[in-house]
Design a protein around this motif. Structure first.
Motif, PDB file in Angstrom:
ATOM      1  N   ILE A 137      78.286  51.112  -0.269  1.00 61.32           N
ATOM      2  CA  ILE A 137      77.988  52.447  -1.028  1.00 61.32           C
ATOM      3  C   ILE A 137      78.572  52.761  -2.142  1.00 61.32           C
ATOM      4  O   ILE A 137      78.288  53.244  -3.059  1.00 61.32           O
ATOM      5  CB  ILE A 137      78.160  53.414  -0.060  1.00 61.32           C
ATOM      6  N   ASP A 138      80.208  52.874  -2.212  1.00 63.07           N
ATOM      7  CA  ASP A 138      80.921  53.042  -3.286  1.00 63.07           C
ATOM      8  C   ASP A 138      80.806  51.961  -4.398  1.00 63.07           C
ATOM      9  O   ASP A 138      81.276  52.482  -5.715  1.00 63.07           O
ATOM     10  CB  ASP A 138      82.419  53.256  -2.664  1.00 63.07           C
ATOM     11  N   SER A 139      80.362  50.832  -4.272  1.00 64.06           N
ATOM     12  CA  SER A 139      80.141  49.950  -5.341  1.00 64.06           C
ATOM     13  C   SER A 139      79.185  50.348  -6.207  1.00 64.06           C
ATOM     14  O   SER A 139      79.420  49.902  -7.460  1.00 64.06           O
ATOM     15  CB  SER A 139      79.910  48.360  -4.755  1.00 64.06           C
ATOM     16  N   TYR A 140      78.130  51.156  -5.940  1.00 64.23           N
ATOM     17  CA  TYR A 140      77.406  51.717  -6.739  1.00 64.23           C
ATOM     18  C   TYR A 140      77.792  52.670  -7.811  1.00 64.23           C
ATOM     19  O   TYR A 140      77.221  53.023  -8.813  1.00 64.23           O
ATOM     20  CB  TYR A 140      76.110  52.270  -6.184  1.00 64.23           C
ATOM     21  N   SER A 193      81.929  43.151   0.038  1.00 63.78           N
ATOM     22  CA  SER A 193      82.452  44.441   0.708  1.00 63.78           C
ATOM     23  C   SER A 193      82.926  44.141   1.889  1.00 63.78           C
ATOM     24  O   SER A 193      83.863  44.548   2.419  1.00 63.78           O
ATOM     25  CB  SER A 193      80.903  45.425   1.013  1.00 63.78           C
ATOM     26  N   ILE A 194      82.455  43.256   2.623  1.00 57.66           N
ATOM     27  CA  ILE A 194      82.971  42.526   3.937  1.00 57.66           C
ATOM     28  C   ILE A 194      84.437  42.067   3.598  1.00 57.66           C
ATOM     29  O   ILE A 194      85.178  42.129   4.371  1.00 57.66           O
ATOM     30  CB  ILE A 194      82.186  41.342   4.710  1.00 57.66           C
ATOM     31  N   GLU A 225      85.710  33.007  -6.077  1.00 52.89           N
ATOM     32  CA  GLU A 225      86.138  33.955  -7.522  1.00 52.89           C
ATOM     33  C   GLU A 225      85.320  35.081  -7.632  1.00 52.89           C
ATOM     34  O   GLU A 225      85.778  36.138  -8.253  1.00 52.89           O
ATOM     35  CB  GLU A 225      85.700  33.018  -8.676  1.00 52.89           C
ATOM     36  N   ASP A 226      83.904  35.101  -7.374  1.00 55.86           N
ATOM     37  CA  ASP A 226      83.140  36.287  -7.263  1.00 55.86           C
ATOM     38  C   ASP A 226      83.539  37.407  -6.270  1.00 55.86           C
ATOM     39  O   ASP A 226      83.677  38.810  -6.884  1.00 55.86           O
ATOM     40  CB  ASP A 226      81.612  36.006  -6.804  1.00 55.86           C
ATOM     41  N   LEU A 227      84.059  37.177  -5.292  1.00 58.60           N
ATOM     42  CA  LEU A 227      84.398  37.958  -4.210  1.00 58.60           C
ATOM     43  C   LEU A 227      86.010  38.655  -4.690  1.00 58.60           C
ATOM     44  O   LEU A 227      86.114  39.842  -4.645  1.00 58.60           O
ATOM     45  CB  LEU A 227      84.830  37.491  -2.847  1.00 58.60           C
ATOM     46  N   GLU A 228      86.596  37.871  -5.462  1.00 59.71           N
ATOM     47  CA  GLU A 228      87.966  38.344  -5.780  1.00 59.71           C
ATOM     48  C   GLU A 228      87.585  39.316  -6.954  1.00 59.71           C
ATOM     49  O   GLU A 228      88.325  40.621  -6.974  1.00 59.71           O
ATOM     50  CB  GLU A 228      88.759  37.319  -6.255  1.00 59.71           C
ATOM     51  N   ASP A 229      86.756  39.107  -7.931  1.00 56.27           N
ATOM     52  CA  ASP A 229      86.388  39.958  -8.952  1.00 56.27           C
ATOM     53  C   ASP A 229      85.718  41.302  -8.461  1.00 56.27           C
ATOM     54  O   ASP A 229      86.200  42.590  -8.843  1.00 56.27           O
ATOM     55  CB  ASP A 229      85.428  39.467  -9.988  1.00 56.27           C
ATOM     56  N   PHE A 230      85.019  41.346  -7.399  1.00 60.19           N
ATOM     57  CA  PHE A 230      84.270  42.390  -6.782  1.00 60.19           C
ATOM     58  C   PHE A 230      85.526  43.243  -6.216  1.00 60.19           C
ATOM     59  O   PHE A 230      85.393  44.458  -6.215  1.00 60.19           O
ATOM     60  CB  PHE A 230      83.435  41.758  -5.670  1.00 60.19           C
ATOM     61  N   THR A 283      87.712  45.158  -8.859  1.00 55.15           N
ATOM     62  CA  THR A 283      87.033  46.374  -9.335  1.00 55.15           C
ATOM     63  C   THR A 283      86.949  47.281  -8.106  1.00 55.15           C
ATOM     64  O   THR A 283      87.097  48.867  -8.568  1.00 55.15           O
ATOM     65  CB  THR A 283      85.696  46.276  -9.578  1.00 55.15           C
ATOM     66  N   ILE A 284      86.633  47.298  -6.832  1.00 52.65           N
ATOM     67  CA  ILE A 284      86.887  48.206  -5.924  1.00 52.65           C
ATOM     68  C   ILE A 284      88.129  48.807  -5.753  1.00 52.65           C
ATOM     69  O   ILE A 284      88.183  50.113  -5.606  1.00 52.65           O
ATOM     70  CB  ILE A 284      85.908  47.695  -4.496  1.00 52.65           C
ATOM     71  N   LEU A 285      88.951  48.012  -5.657  1.00 55.47           N
ATOM     72  CA  LEU A 285      90.625  48.543  -5.521  1.00 55.47           C
ATOM     73  C   LEU A 285      90.737  49.641  -6.927  1.00 55.47           C
ATOM     74  O   LEU A 285      91.602  50.513  -6.588  1.00 55.47           O
ATOM     75  CB  LEU A 285      91.446  47.243  -5.408  1.00 55.47           C
TER      76      LEU A 285
END
Length: 394
Positions: free
Chosen positions: A214-217, A234-235, A282-287, A290-292
């Motif tokens: 939700i907060d990723s948006y 997110s997971i 690499e995609d999950l690390e970038d994600f 950004t969330i952190l």
């Protein structure tokens, strides 16, 4: 070299028409919808539309717009998919139009109006304006006789209301052009549940991953990654938060621990989950970074109007004006220093960034001009897929 998304492709016949006398058929052009952008494209377009604003000021306005949408969505009772899509539409709009030319609440409300059409939760512009006035002008809401707190538009200046309505519809048209009238919207939320069960994650982890999705948006991540990658991200973030500097949590038989799941998603598997879900560590690390960053921003300044919140489904027993405030009681129980240490630990073991194609020479934002709203210069064909696209449509 590949051109950035949204560029106009004109064939020779169309070029000839452009030089033809006015009595002949006007020039035509095609615009192609690109659902996702590379980080280089995001950076280029954001910097251009930011103008003289600093990155910090831009982020503050972005978070204010997202909070504005959260508040209106909670008061009206919109489902999560409507609010999230509106936030993504808002982000996309300002990749093509300068921030200085628009008030954030005008763009946000128009994005919400488009989103209600996408998800069949339609509200009339005047209904959205009434709720937005109650959010923007609390003194008017306090005088309202409506049980939900909406401002009675009959008590306001009719010219002002009509002007705001026309502005909403004008911005709506611009938003529709940025998405090439493609009303397809896929959300990561169902994937969070399905993938969480697929990886045998605990209910606690899946619940936290849902909140993170939700907060990723509130970020530009929905413009970079498809919904299944956002769900995996997110997971991954939930697994990191529940395992980093945390005591082991009890788990049921058959469940995987948060630490084990984080390690699995941070390891190249080739034909494993990478091949199955077409996503890389690499995609999950970038994600995750950004969330952190978003969480750190909130924890360092919780009094600012930028806090990530997770409104649940508004209870029908609560007055409409109180739904949002009751929904904001849940917050992330993490401190800034802990989140920073997590980012440092990730940097020490992370993979090299994914190689991406370079930015093209064309400027996609040059195709859009809000000074010519309502003017039709030639024929523009809006296509759902980029040139050369092959494959089945899911």
């Amino acid at each position: 070299m590949r051109s950035p998304p949204g560029y106009i492709k004109t064939d020779p016949q169309e070029s000839n028409r452009a030089h033809a006398p006015s009595s002949q058929m006007p020039a035509s052009s095609s615009r192609y919808y690109h659902p996702y952008f590379t980080p280089a494209e995001i950076e280029y377009l954001s910097e251009k539309q930011r103008g003289k604003q600093s990155v910090t000021q831009e982020e503050k306005v972005r978070q204010s717009a997202c909070t504005f949408l959260e508040t209106i969505g909670a008061r009206v009772g919109f489902p999560r998919r409507t609010i999230a899509t509106a936030q993504a539409l808002y982000h996309r709009f300002h990749l093509f139009f300068p921030r200085k030319d628009f008030q954030y609440h005008d763009v946000a409300l128009a994005a919400l109006y488009v989103s209600t059409k996408e998800h069949d939760t339609l509200k009339k512009p005047r209904e959205l304006l009434a709720v937005s006035y109650s959010v923007r002008f609390p003194e008017l809401a306090a005088k309202s006789k409506n049980p939900g707190g909406e401002v009675d538009l009959d008590t306001m200046d009719p010219a002002l209301v009509e002007n705001d309505r026309q502005r909403l519809l004008a911005v709506e048209r611009l938003i529709l052009e940025t998405i090439c009238f493609n009303f397809t919207a896929r959300m990561p939320f169902p994937y969070v549940i399905k993938l969480g069960k697929e990886f045998k994650a605990s209910k606690k982890l899946i619940k936290l991953a849902w909140r993170i999705a939700i907060d990723s948006y509130r970020t530009l991540l929905p413009l970079i990654y498809p919904p299944h990658t956002m769900a995996l991200g997110s997971i991954f973030v939930a697994a990191l938060l529940l395992s980093f500097e945390q005591p082991p949590s009890p788990k049921r038989d058959g469940e995987i621990s948060s630490a084990e799941l984080a390690k699995t998603l941070n390891t190249h598997t080739g034909r494993g989950w990478e091949g199955r879900y077409h996503t890389r560590p690499e995609d999950l690390e970038d994600f995750a970074h950004t969330i952190l960053d978003l969480l750190i921003q909130y924890t360092q300044n919780p009094s600012a109007n930028t806090s990530p919140s997770t409104p649940s489904s508004p209870s029908p027993n609560l007055p409409t004006r109180d739904r949002h405030y009751a929904a904001q009681q849940l917050q992330y129980p993490y401190k800034a220093d802990q989140l920073i240490r997590l980012k440092i630990a990730m940097r020490e073991t992370e993979h090299l960034p994914r190689r991406r194609k370079p930015l093209g020479n064309a400027d996609p934002s040059a195709l859009y001009n809000n000074d010519k709203i309502g003017q039709n210069e030639g024929t523009v064909r809006f296509l759902f897929f980029p040139p050369g696209f092959e494959g089945d449509v899911v």
